[in-house]
Design a protein around this motif. Structure first.
Motif, PDB file in Angstrom:
ATOM      1  N   HIS A  59      71.174  85.317  98.896  1.00  0.00           N
ATOM      2  CA  HIS A  59      71.300  86.277  98.427  1.00  0.00           C
ATOM      3  C   HIS A  59      70.089  87.260  98.649  1.00  0.00           C
ATOM      4  O   HIS A  59      69.318  87.340  97.852  1.00  0.00           O
ATOM      5  CB  HIS A  59      71.054  85.903  96.850  1.00  0.00           C
ATOM      6  CG  HIS A  59      72.259  85.104  96.282  1.00  0.00           C
ATOM      7  ND1 HIS A  59      72.003  84.304  95.262  1.00  0.00           N
ATOM      8  CD2 HIS A  59      73.462  84.927  96.803  1.00  0.00           C
ATOM      9  CE1 HIS A  59      73.315  83.711  95.036  1.00  0.00           C
ATOM     10  NE2 HIS A  59      74.087  84.027  96.019  1.00  0.00           N
ATOM     11  N   HIS A  83      77.222  90.341  96.166  1.00  0.00           N
ATOM     12  CA  HIS A  83      76.951  89.088  96.218  1.00  0.00           C
ATOM     13  C   HIS A  83      75.796  88.495  96.955  1.00  0.00           C
ATOM     14  O   HIS A  83      74.777  87.831  96.663  1.00  0.00           O
ATOM     15  CB  HIS A  83      78.077  88.236  96.326  1.00  0.00           C
ATOM     16  CG  HIS A  83      78.234  86.746  96.353  1.00  0.00           C
ATOM     17  ND1 HIS A  83      79.153  86.028  96.096  1.00  0.00           N
ATOM     18  CD2 HIS A  83      77.212  85.974  96.160  1.00  0.00           C
ATOM     19  CE1 HIS A  83      78.988  84.797  96.127  1.00  0.00           C
ATOM     20  NE2 HIS A  83      77.426  84.470  96.119  1.00  0.00           N
ATOM     21  N   HIS A 103      74.207  80.593 103.644  1.00  0.00           N
ATOM     22  CA  HIS A 103      74.667  81.649 102.673  1.00  0.00           C
ATOM     23  C   HIS A 103      73.544  81.877 101.638  1.00  0.00           C
ATOM     24  O   HIS A 103      72.778  80.985 101.109  1.00  0.00           O
ATOM     25  CB  HIS A 103      75.862  81.333 101.863  1.00  0.00           C
ATOM     26  CG  HIS A 103      76.005  81.935 100.495  1.00  0.00           C
ATOM     27  ND1 HIS A 103      76.082  83.453 100.384  1.00  0.00           N
ATOM     28  CD2 HIS A 103      76.071  81.923  99.316  1.00  0.00           C
ATOM     29  CE1 HIS A 103      76.206  83.808  99.400  1.00  0.00           C
ATOM     30  NE2 HIS A 103      76.302  82.814  98.575  1.00  0.00           N
TER      31      HIS A 103
END
Ligand SMILES: [Zn+2]
Length: 269
Positions: A144, A214, A142
Motif C-alpha cells: 500500500h 487500494h 502487494h
C-alpha cells in the motif's frame, strides 16, 4: 528450533531477501497492520530431502486449478500476519507450501502450520501465468504505497499511461528501472475474482499495476526487484507532490528526453 532454512544457503538467502523487503514495506508506511502480501516461487531451491518432507496438516484447496504450478513450492506470507513481524521472523509469519498433483490444492511443509494469505488464489494465478509464459519472474508483492494510492484518487491519473508518463518524466531512473510503466486497474472489491482477473490481464503489459484506491501489485525475478520497481515509481510520485507543495506544476522531462532515454537504455517502450 529446526528450520527448513538450516544448511540451505540458497533458500535461506531467498527467504532473507523476502524478510528484508517486508521490513522496508513496514518502514515506508506501506504495510499497516497485516496489509500486503509476498509470494515467491522457491522451487529452484528444493532438494530431495525437502521433496520427501511430510505435510504439516491437511491438504487445502487453492480455490483455482492451476496446471503450470504442479509440484512447485512457494514461500507465502501467512494470513493475518504483519510485515513488520515477518521482517524479523519470516518462518513464523509465513510458510513454504507444496502444490499437489491435482494442481488445485496445497500442503504446508515448513516450518510451522502458518496458513497462507487469503490472497493465495490470486497470487498463485499470477505465478501460474508467469510459468506458462516462460517468464523468469519468481516473486509477487502487494503493498500500500501512500503516494501512489493518493494519485489513484484522481480520475485523470487513471487513464491509460497518464500516470506512467508523469512518473517517468519526474526523474530519468524511473523509466530505466520501471521500463514497462504502471498499469491501472479500476476499483474492485479486495480479494475478488474480478480484481484477480484484471490484474492478470494488466500484467501482460506491465510489471507493476495500481489498484485504484487500494495499492499496487508487482512481479519480478525476486521480492527485492519487485520492491525496487514500486519504490522508483513512488519516489517519482513524491517528487511530483514536492513540486506541487512548492506551489507549481512540475515541467517533467520532455517526450524527446524520455525517447532519448529509451534508445540509450534499450527500453521496451
Ligand atoms: Zn491490500
Amino acid at each position: 528450533m529446526k528450520s527448513i532454512l538450516d544448511n540451505r544457503p540458497g533458500l535461506a538467502k531467498e527467504v532473507g531477501r523476502i524478510a528484508e523487503v517486508a521490513g522496508y514495506l513496514w518502514q515506508k508506511g506501506w504495510a499497516e497492520r497485516n496489509g500486503g502480501n509476498i509470494v515467491v516461487n522457491v522451487t529452484e531451491y528444493i532438494d530431495d530431502e525437502i521433496a520427501a518432507m511430510p505435510a504439516i496438516g491437511e491438504a487445502k484447496p487453492i480455490g483455482a486449478t492451476l496446471p503450470h504450478i504442479k509440484g512447485c513450492y512457494f514461500y507465502c506470507k501467512g494470513t493475518n500476519k504483519r510485515m513488520r513481524d515477518l521482517a524479523r521472523w519470516p518462518m513464523e509469519n509465513g510458510s513454504i507450501i507444496r502444490i499437489l498433483d491435482d494442481c488445485a490444492s496445497y500442503v504446508i511443509i515448513a516450518d510451522e502450520p502458518v496458513a497462507p494469505t487469503s490472497e493465495l488464489p490470486s497470487h498463485l494465478s499470477v505465478h501460474n501465468d508467469l510459468i506458462g509464459k516462460g517468464s523468469p519472474y519468481k516473486a509477487s508483492v502487494h503493498t500500500h504505497p501512500i503516494e501512489l494510492i493518493a494519485m489513484s484518487h484522481c480520475n485523470k491519473f487513471l487513464e491509460k499511461d497518464v500516470a506512467t508518463n508523469l512518473l517517468w518524466s519526474m526523474i530519468p531512473e524511473t523509466k530505466a528501472f520501471c521500463p514497462r510503466g504502471l498499469g491501472i486497474i479500476p476499483y474492485e472489491l479486495p480479494s475478488s475474482v474480478a480484481l484477480a482477473g484484471s490484474t492478470l490481464s494488466e500484467l501482460e503489459d506491465y510489471d507493476v499495476v495500481l489498484w485504484e484506491k487500494h495499492g499496487v501489485f508487482a512481479v519480478d525475478t525476486d521480492a527485492m526487484q519487485a520492491f525496487d520497481q514500486i519504490d522508483v515509481l513512488n519516489k517519482s510520485a513524491l517528487i511530483y507532490i514536492a513540486a506541487k507543495n512548492m506551489g507549481f506544476e512540475p515541467d517533467g522531462m520532455s517526450q524527446e528526453q524520455m525517447k532519448e532515454m529509451s534508445v540509450a537504455f534499450n527500453l521496451p517502450k
